[in-house]
Design an enzyme around this catalytic site. Structure first.
Site, mmCIF file in Angstrom:
data_model
loop_
_atom_site.group_PDB
_atom_site.id
_atom_site.type_symbol
_atom_site.label_atom_id
_atom_site.label_comp_id
_atom_site.label_asym_id
_atom_site.label_seq_id
_atom_site.Cartn_x
_atom_site.Cartn_y
_atom_site.Cartn_z
ATOM 1 N N LYS A 1 0.863 -1.323 -0.273
ATOM 2 C CA LYS A 1 -0.206 -0.532 0.026
ATOM 3 C C LYS A 1 0.471 0.891 0.181
ATOM 4 O O LYS A 1 1.666 1.226 1.005
ATOM 5 C CB LYS A 1 -1.301 -0.014 0.833
ATOM 6 C CG LYS A 1 -2.503 1.376 1.153
ATOM 7 C CD LYS A 1 -2.630 1.293 2.099
ATOM 8 C CE LYS A 1 -1.718 1.597 3.951
ATOM 9 N NZ LYS A 1 -1.237 3.559 3.312
ATOM 10 N N LYS B 1 -7.783 7.582 -0.714
ATOM 11 C CA LYS B 1 -8.520 8.185 0.024
ATOM 12 C C LYS B 1 -9.217 9.655 -0.977
ATOM 13 O O LYS B 1 -9.689 10.560 -0.573
ATOM 14 C CB LYS B 1 -8.235 8.931 0.961
ATOM 15 C CG LYS B 1 -7.579 8.337 2.133
ATOM 16 C CD LYS B 1 -7.386 8.743 3.068
ATOM 17 C CE LYS B 1 -7.078 7.511 4.333
ATOM 18 N NZ LYS B 1 -5.449 7.274 4.001
ATOM 19 N N ILE C 1 -15.081 16.066 -6.619
ATOM 20 C CA ILE C 1 -15.818 15.797 -7.040
ATOM 21 C C ILE C 1 -15.503 14.317 -8.591
ATOM 22 O O ILE C 1 -14.326 14.192 -8.484
ATOM 23 C CB ILE C 1 -16.610 17.359 -8.029
ATOM 24 C CG1 ILE C 1 -15.592 17.638 -8.938
ATOM 25 C CG2 ILE C 1 -17.454 17.604 -7.286
ATOM 26 C CD1 ILE C 1 -16.266 18.591 -10.357
#
Length: 247
Positions: free
Chosen positions: A51, A84, A88
């Site tokens: 990650k 994360k 929009i």
């Protein structure tokens, strides 16, 4: 092969549920890359996935991180970008496309707070098109996460329960639930059923107990500083794995 199948296969082959969070302290890009490579090579036998967060993407850029992702794939690891995303839809789509196509990541994380229409829908559509994965934040591992994810809604549910409902409806591959909250992990597993993957960060440095998180229903443990800051990262990862196996 979709993301769920990919990371489950990696977990089975490695015999490990550990996702390495390669989040390194600030340093010169050349030193960061050198250290990142060293840690990755040292722990690859003991983890199933990599990650990456902004700790590496900001100083190295996506093109700079890509060799790490490619090497992780060569080592049999799935690769997650912990973006994360929370903007929009048009901005989310551009960012997701860069992470998937330039960065080479197999999945990315996103915040449920922006909603579906005009928010997360383009990410999910793009991920399906490219055979990639999406992971939603259900309840983060730090104390302040309770300010919002733990809120009680007018109907009596907690906000994280609504997130689980939306994740299922939208077709998310996974959910992030802090290992620091094993009871919440258990609740989310009961709500989500067996198909949605649960990723539990906060093991070690934040106080999350790895075995408790797995017993509560987590599929994967996200471990960072306990491994990356250790003098011998490979041995640190191996010790966590041995603890999980009861040795």
């Amino acid at each position: 092969m979709g993301f769920r199948e990919l990371i489950r296969k990696a977990r089975e082959e490695k015999g490990s549920p550990i996702v390495l969070a390669l989040d390194l302290p600030p340093d010169k890009p050349s030193k960061l890359m050198r250290r990142a490579r060293q840690v990755l090579e040292a722990v690859a036998l003991h983890v199933c996935a990599l990650k990456v967060n902004f700790h590496l993407v900001l100083p190295l850029g996506l093109s700079g991180v890509r060799p790490l992702v490619d090497r992780a794939h060569e080592l049999g690891l799935a690769c997650i970008m912990d973006a994360k995303l929370s903007d929009i839809g048009s901005t989310n789509e551009v960012a997701a496309r860069y992470y998937f196509e330039i960065g080479g990541f197999d999945a990315l994380t996103a915040s449920p707070l922006v909603g579906w229409e005009g928010g997360l829908e383009p990410i999910f559509s793009l991920a399906r098109e490219l055979g990639k994965g999406t992971i939603l934040l259900a309840y983060m591992s730090h104390p302040g996460a309770s300010d919002f994810f733990g809120l009680e809604l007018p109907d009596g549910r907690r906000f994280y329960e609504l997130v689980v409902e939306k994740a299922i409806a939208w077709g998310a591959d996974g959910l992030v639930v802090g290992a620091t909250r094993p009871e919440t992990v258990r609740d989310v597993r009961e709500l989500a059923g067996p198909d949605v993957l649960i990723f539990a960060p906060g093991v070690g440095a934040q106080g999350g107990e790895p075995r408790a998180a797995l017993e509560a229903g987590a599929d994967f443990l996200i471990v960072g500083r306990s491994i990356t800051l250790a003098e011998e990262p490979g041995k640190a990862a191996e010790r966590i794995l041995e603890l999980l196996k009861g040795r």
